[in-house]
Design a protein around this motif. Structure first.
Motif, PDB file in Angstrom:
ATOM      1  N   SER A   1      95.391  40.587  38.493  1.00 38.30           N
ATOM      2  CA  SER A   1      96.072  39.489  39.190  1.00 38.30           C
ATOM      3  C   SER A   1      95.111  38.793  40.149  1.00 38.30           C
ATOM      4  O   SER A   1      95.137  37.565  40.287  1.00 38.30           O
ATOM      5  CB  SER A   1      97.299  40.013  39.943  1.00 38.30           C
ATOM      6  OG  SER A   1      98.260  40.458  39.021  1.00 38.30           O
TER       7      SER A   1
ATOM      8  N   THR B   1     100.834  39.912  36.366  1.00 38.21           N
ATOM      9  CA  THR B   1     101.858  39.831  37.404  1.00 38.21           C
ATOM     10  C   THR B   1     101.351  38.861  38.469  1.00 38.21           C
ATOM     11  O   THR B   1     100.193  38.965  38.881  1.00 38.21           O
ATOM     12  CB  THR B   1     102.090  41.213  38.043  1.00 38.21           C
ATOM     13  OG1 THR B   1     102.443  42.137  37.015  1.00 38.21           O
ATOM     14  CG2 THR B   1     103.183  41.156  39.100  1.00 38.21           C
ATOM     15  N   PRO B   2     102.168  37.909  38.908  1.00 33.04           N
ATOM     16  CA  PRO B   2     101.705  36.977  39.944  1.00 33.04           C
ATOM     17  C   PRO B   2     101.213  37.724  41.182  1.00 33.04           C
ATOM     18  O   PRO B   2     101.862  38.675  41.645  1.00 33.04           O
ATOM     19  CB  PRO B   2     102.939  36.134  40.246  1.00 33.04           C
ATOM     20  CG  PRO B   2     103.773  36.230  39.003  1.00 33.04           C
ATOM     21  CD  PRO B   2     103.524  37.617  38.467  1.00 33.04           C
TER      22      PRO B   2
ATOM     23  N   GLY C   1     101.115  36.948  44.315  1.00 33.14           N
ATOM     24  CA  GLY C   1     102.039  36.916  45.446  1.00 33.14           C
ATOM     25  C   GLY C   1     103.116  37.976  45.336  1.00 33.14           C
ATOM     26  O   GLY C   1     103.526  38.572  46.340  1.00 33.14           O
ATOM     27  N   GLU C   2     103.566  38.223  44.128  1.00 31.42           N
ATOM     28  CA  GLU C   2     104.579  39.254  43.896  1.00 31.42           C
ATOM     29  C   GLU C   2     104.028  40.639  44.243  1.00 31.42           C
ATOM     30  O   GLU C   2     104.714  41.454  44.847  1.00 31.42           O
ATOM     31  CB  GLU C   2     104.988  39.203  42.420  1.00 31.42           C
ATOM     32  CG  GLU C   2     106.203  39.981  42.060  1.00 31.42           C
ATOM     33  CD  GLU C   2     106.559  39.781  40.599  1.00 31.42           C
ATOM     34  OE1 GLU C   2     106.609  40.791  39.870  1.00 31.42           O
ATOM     35  OE2 GLU C   2     106.774  38.621  40.188  1.00 31.42           O
ATOM     36  N   LEU C   3     102.780  40.897  43.877  1.00 33.43           N
ATOM     37  CA  LEU C   3     102.157  42.185  44.195  1.00 33.43           C
ATOM     38  C   LEU C   3     101.908  42.322  45.694  1.00 33.43           C
ATOM     39  O   LEU C   3     102.211  43.354  46.291  1.00 33.43           O
ATOM     40  CB  LEU C   3     100.835  42.348  43.441  1.00 33.43           C
ATOM     41  CG  LEU C   3     100.927  42.478  41.934  1.00 33.43           C
ATOM     42  CD1 LEU C   3      99.528  42.548  41.327  1.00 33.43           C
ATOM     43  CD2 LEU C   3     101.742  43.692  41.537  1.00 33.43           C
TER      44      LEU C   3
ATOM     45  N   ALA D   1     103.390  40.974  48.116  1.00 35.42           N
ATOM     46  CA  ALA D   1     104.635  41.062  48.884  1.00 35.42           C
ATOM     47  C   ALA D   1     105.067  42.519  49.083  1.00 35.42           C
ATOM     48  O   ALA D   1     105.837  42.816  49.991  1.00 35.42           O
ATOM     49  CB  ALA D   1     105.745  40.280  48.189  1.00 35.42           C
ATOM     50  N   ARG D   2     104.558  43.412  48.258  1.00 32.01           N
ATOM     51  CA  ARG D   2     104.903  44.843  48.367  1.00 32.01           C
ATOM     52  C   ARG D   2     104.024  45.590  49.369  1.00 32.01           C
ATOM     53  O   ARG D   2     104.235  46.770  49.613  1.00 32.01           O
ATOM     54  CB  ARG D   2     104.715  45.515  47.003  1.00 32.01           C
ATOM     55  CG  ARG D   2     105.532  44.915  45.891  1.00 32.01           C
ATOM     56  CD  ARG D   2     105.196  45.599  44.579  1.00 32.01           C
ATOM     57  NE  ARG D   2     105.696  44.822  43.457  1.00 32.01           N
ATOM     58  CZ  ARG D   2     105.259  44.941  42.223  1.00 32.01           C
ATOM     59  NH1 ARG D   2     104.322  45.813  41.938  1.00 32.01           N
ATOM     60  NH2 ARG D   2     105.761  44.201  41.269  1.00 32.01           N
TER      61      ARG D   2
END
Length: 166
Positions: free
Chosen positions: A55, A73-74, A76-78, A80-81
């Protein structure tokens, strides 16, 4: 392949992580205990770390104006965790995002990206245009238009291919 110095600040971590795999040879440094130790990860973490790495590579390709090398997987999505907190310096009141929970790799990467955004350096971390390379590099060129990790290697390959095609 990179013939330049490492990226500044926390981006050096991001650059090093992206460059743990040599796409041309298929050799993945994350397979070695030494590299896993350097990043503070275990074998159990490999699937998630590889997902993060690819990513990040996709973001670096986007910074250079290239499409992603594959479905990922984007970022930003990763990110954010990532467990982070705001660290405030007692002396000057400055604040930064810092990794929580003893600094897992995802949090250290998220903090590095946040720092780079603040410093205006995030978009300078790019990936080589050559599909068999896609090595991450920090673009120090004045115009920010560099296309290859190394002019002597990848840039020369592309130019030679264009020459032969003529």
């Amino acid at each position: 392949m990179n013939d330049r110095t490492a990226a500044p600040g926390g981006l050096a971590l991001v650059e090093a992580l992206v460059n743990t795999v040599d796409l041309e040879s298929g050799i993945d440094g994350l397979e070695t205990a030494e590299v896993r130790h350097r990043f503070g990860i275990t074998e159990r973490d490999l699937t998630d770390v590889r997902e993060l790495r690819e990513s990040l590579r996709a973001a670096c390709l986007a910074h250079a104006g290239h499409p992603p090398h594959r479905e990922v997987t984007p970022l930003g999505e990763l990110l954010a965790r990532a467990p982070l907190y705001v660290a405030v310096d007692e002396h000057d009141g400055s604040a930064t995002l810092a990794p929580a929970d003893d600094g897992p790799l995802l949090s250290r990467v998220a903090a590095a990206v946040a720092q780079a955004l603040t410093e205006g350096t995030w978009l300078r971390l790019k990936a080589c245009e050559l599909p068999e390379c896609h090595w991450a590099y920090y673009d120090r060129s004045p115009g920010g238009r560099r296309r290859w990790c190394s002019m002597q290697v990848c840039g020369a390959r592309v130019k030679m291919r264009r020459y032969r095609a003529k």
